[in-house]
Design an enzyme around this catalytic site. Structure first.
Site, PDB file in Angstrom:
ATOM      1  N   LYS A 113       0.870  -1.106  -0.066  1.00 27.21           N
ATOM      2  CA  LYS A 113      -0.090   0.041   0.034  1.00 27.21           C
ATOM      3  C   LYS A 113       0.750   1.341   0.113  1.00 27.21           C
ATOM      4  CE  LYS A 113      -2.583  -0.707   3.657  1.00 27.21           C
ATOM      5  NZ  LYS A 113      -1.894  -1.741   4.059  1.00 27.21           N
ATOM      6  N   ARG A 167     -10.481   0.472   9.358  1.00 30.76           N
ATOM      7  CA  ARG A 167      -9.638  -0.578   9.788  1.00 30.76           C
ATOM      8  C   ARG A 167     -10.830  -1.767  10.214  1.00 30.76           C
ATOM      9  NH1 ARG A 167      -4.504  -0.823  10.607  1.00 30.76           N
ATOM     10  NH2 ARG A 167      -3.302   1.283  10.705  1.00 30.76           N
ATOM     11  N   ARG A 204      12.044  -8.724   5.422  1.00 31.40           N
ATOM     12  CA  ARG A 204      12.828  -7.372   5.543  1.00 31.40           C
ATOM     13  C   ARG A 204      13.781  -7.210   6.693  1.00 31.40           C
ATOM     14  NH1 ARG A 204       7.271  -3.694   5.580  1.00 31.40           N
ATOM     15  NH2 ARG A 204       7.140  -4.462   7.836  1.00 31.40           N
ATOM     16  N   ARG A 262      13.477  -6.434  12.407  1.00 32.49           N
ATOM     17  CA  ARG A 262      12.721  -5.669  13.394  1.00 32.49           C
ATOM     18  C   ARG A 262      11.771  -6.479  14.050  1.00 32.49           C
ATOM     19  NH1 ARG A 262       9.782  -0.715   9.961  1.00 32.49           N
ATOM     20  NH2 ARG A 262       8.658  -2.356   9.179  1.00 32.49           N
ATOM     21  N   ARG A 307      -0.083 -10.117  13.264  1.00 36.20           N
ATOM     22  CA  ARG A 307      -0.688  -8.985  12.515  1.00 36.20           C
ATOM     23  C   ARG A 307      -1.549  -9.482  11.557  1.00 36.20           C
ATOM     24  NH1 ARG A 307       4.693  -6.210  10.474  1.00 36.20           N
ATOM     25  NH2 ARG A 307       3.438  -4.696   9.566  1.00 36.20           N
TER      26      ARG A 307
END
Length: 212
Positions: free
Chosen positions: A16, A92, A126, A155, A166
């Site tokens: 996004k 959301r 990532r 991370r 998530r």
């Protein structure tokens, strides 16, 4: 073409942010995210809303979730100041989607459709350069400099366990939003598993076709 009002939806890792940046540049739009809108309006007087605090900043300072009613008011304010926009990160949940209907008329509702296994692969791959803040990917975008590669870190929110949680939260809260727009006949699905350039070509064409 008048400046379009665009909603972009997609799970974490769907792209996004990348596509929103391209949309804002191509169509000269405001990029409105919930986080940015909250930060820009953190001193808004919400004392009349019968909330625990009188400004959004107090929720943020306490590390507490800002109530939906406050988020709705802040997004409404941000949208009212933009001629055209790409809205990212809101709604959301289904209640917010219904509130959004009272705020504005959308020209395009985009959904970047990516399989969950691919999302996990993207997010867990990532890596962060702690010195520059730049983000790389072990497969799709590794650094050319071996010194940078040596100091890259994963991370905490990109570990497999966190990523899957998530995505679970996304499915639980936001998939009903996707179903809602699909039932309304306004959802435009874009194959988000293509290369970023291929996704962009589909996004651009979809916006041009829907907003003319």
């Amino acid at each position: 073409m008048a400046q379009p009002r665009i909603l972009i939806l997609g799970a974490p890792g769907a792209g996004k942010g990348t596509q929103s940046a391209k949309i804002t540049d191509e169509f000269d739009l405001e990029h409105i995210t919930t986080g940015d809108a909250l930060r820009a309006n953190k001193e808004m007087d919400i004392s009349e809303m019968d909330t625990e605090y009188d400004t959004p900043r107090e929720y943020m300072d306490q590390g507490e979730l800002v109530p939906d009613a406050v988020v709705n008011a802040i997004v409404d304010e941000a949208l009212s100041q933009a001629d055209g926009f790409v809205l990212d990160g809101y709604p959301r949940n289904l209640e917010q989607a219904k509130e959004l209907e009272n705020m504005t008329d959308l020209d395009v509702v985009l959904y970047l459709d990516v399989d969950e296994a691919e999302l996990v692969h993207r997010l867990t791959g990532r890596r962060l350069d702690p010195e520059t803040g730049d983000i790389y990917h072990v497969e799709y975008n590794p650094p050319e400099d071996p010194d940078i590669e040596a100091r890259l870190e994963q991370r905490d929110d990109d570990t497999e366990e966190t990523v899957k949680e998530r995505l679970r939260v996304f499915r639980e809260n936001t998939e009903p939003v996707i179903d809602y727009y699909e039932d309304e006949g306004v959802l435009e699905r874009v194959d988000g598993e293509q290369t970023p350039d291929e996704v962009w070509e589909d996004v651009k064409t979809t916006i041009e076709n829907a907003a003319t």
